[in-house]
Write an enzyme that holds these catalytic residues in place. Structure first.
Site, short mmCIF file in Angstrom:
data_model
loop_
_atom_site.label_atom_id
_atom_site.label_comp_id
_atom_site.label_asym_id
_atom_site.label_seq_id
_atom_site.Cartn_x
_atom_site.Cartn_y
_atom_site.Cartn_z
N GLU A 1 15.33 9.01 -15.48
CA GLU A 1 15.73 9.70 -16.72
C GLU A 1 14.89 9.24 -17.91
OE1 GLU A 1 17.57 12.29 -17.33
OE2 GLU A 1 17.98 12.52 -15.21
N TYR B 1 22.12 11.80 -24.57
CA TYR B 1 21.71 12.64 -23.44
C TYR B 1 21.46 11.78 -22.19
CZ TYR B 1 18.98 15.37 -20.23
OH TYR B 1 18.55 15.96 -19.09
N ASP C 1 20.67 18.57 -23.68
CA ASP C 1 19.38 18.55 -24.37
C ASP C 1 18.95 19.99 -24.67
OD1 ASP C 1 18.62 19.58 -21.95
OD2 ASP C 1 16.98 18.18 -21.61
#
Ligand code: SF4
Length: 333
Positions: free
Chosen positions: A39, A120, A138
């Site tokens: 991520e 996020y 997002d």
């Protein structure tokens, strides 16, 4: 917001995801360390660019403890070319904190508290690694959802983001990780940002309000962007014998902590000493600014001790250079 439509959309999306999801290296398991690394790498970076980096990074640092124990230069070197280097520095800092705590954090608040992790990323990690109903919202997810609901909310606005996060939280299924990834996947493969979305291939074709009205490209609604600032930059590739001068950037700000050829931001000026062997121009675009660089390959008679001097081979092996300077590294090679 249309909760009912959103609720109906969930099973369609999950069914589609199970059939069409891409086979990506970080989808092989749900190990929190792996999810976290992927991520962070995927922030502002294309999936195709991340794949190879992800695999190599985990080969080099297979565990959080291995990452925590590595020198910072080694971590930056493994990140070289991926851009946004503060991510690598934060990853390293966070790894030290996790190693000291003895385990990867397991709640949204604790994951969110790691350096380099915003709402996020914390949402993505918690939903993918632990199946927690923590929305990860997002620009991609907002694009898909504002189209589904023909929602006029301005997507750069924090209020729009939190409104959608709340709406999603209310409809999260038990397979939270699949759902979070399915939303991202739909945005990446079907409900595309530039040009027309592929509505004929979309699991929401019969549910989507923007599509029903033929107004897919009206969403998402975005405020106008400010133009990027253009900055002239002089880059001096100083050569003495078989070695080249390097300096380290400051610990804060753009390209923090990386090595570079001596450069001056804000002006374009030839070197005031040495013999210029070659000259070329290159442009590098960052998020908010653009470097318009003029590079000078300069032979100097003696080494200036303010710099570190290294051969091309040493630079390639040991020093992480930003890709902004790649055009000039060619000279060194
Ligand atoms: S139907 Fe078209 S616009 Fe609507 S979500 Fe699907 S791809 Fe996007």
């Amino acid at each position: 917001m249309e909760r009912e439509r959103l609720e109906q959309a969930v099973p369609h999306l999950l069914a589609w995801y199970r059939l069409f999801r891409r086979d990506l290296p970080w989808r092989k398991d749900k190990e929190p360390y792996h999810v976290w690394v992927s991520e962070i790498m995927l922030q502002q970076t294309r999936v195709e660019a991340v794949k190879g980096y992800y695999i190599r990074f985990l080969e080099k640092f297979p565990t959080v403890s291995a990452l925590a124990a590595a020198p910072e230069d080694e971590v930056l070197k493994a990140w070289e070319g991926l851009g946004y280097y503060s991510r690598a520095r934060n990853l390293h800092r966070a790894a030290k904190a996790i190693a000291a705590a003895g385990a990867f954090p397991e709640t949204f608040a604790d994951v969110r508290a790691l350096p380099g992790v915003g709402d996020y990323t914390a949402g993505a990690i918690c939903s993918i690694a632990y199946d927690l109903p923590c929305p990860a919202v997002d620009g991609n997810v907002l694009r898909v959802l504002t189209r589904l609901l023909a929602d006029p909310g301005e997507i750069g606005d924090a209020a729009t983001r939190s409104r959608f996060a709340e709406a999603l939280r209310a409809v999260y299924p038990p397979e939270a990780g699949d759902f979070a990834q399915a939303l991202m996947e739909l945005g990446a493969l079907v409900c595309l940002p530039n040009g027309a979305p592929l509505c004929g291939e979309c699991p929401w074709e019969t549910l989507c309000l923007a599509h029903a009205a033929g107004e897919e490209e009206r969403y998402p609604v975005r405020a106008e962007k400010k133009a990027r600032e253009r900055i002239p930059v002089s880059v001096y590739v100083l050569q003495c014998g078989g070695e080249f001068a390097l300096e380290r950037r400051k610990d804060k700000g753009l390209l923090a902590g990386l090595w570079q050829f001596p450069l001056v931001e804000g002006r374009d000026a030839p070197p005031d000493r040495g013999e210029v062997l070659a000259q070329k121009r290159a442009v590098h675009i960052f998020t908010h600014k653009e470097w318009e660089m003029t590079g000078y390959l300069v032979r100097v008679p003696e080494r200036d001790e303010r710099f570190v001097w290294a051969t091309a081979e040493e630079i390639g092996k040991r020093y992480a250079l930003p890709s902004a300077l790649k055009a000039f590294f060619e000279w060194v090679k």
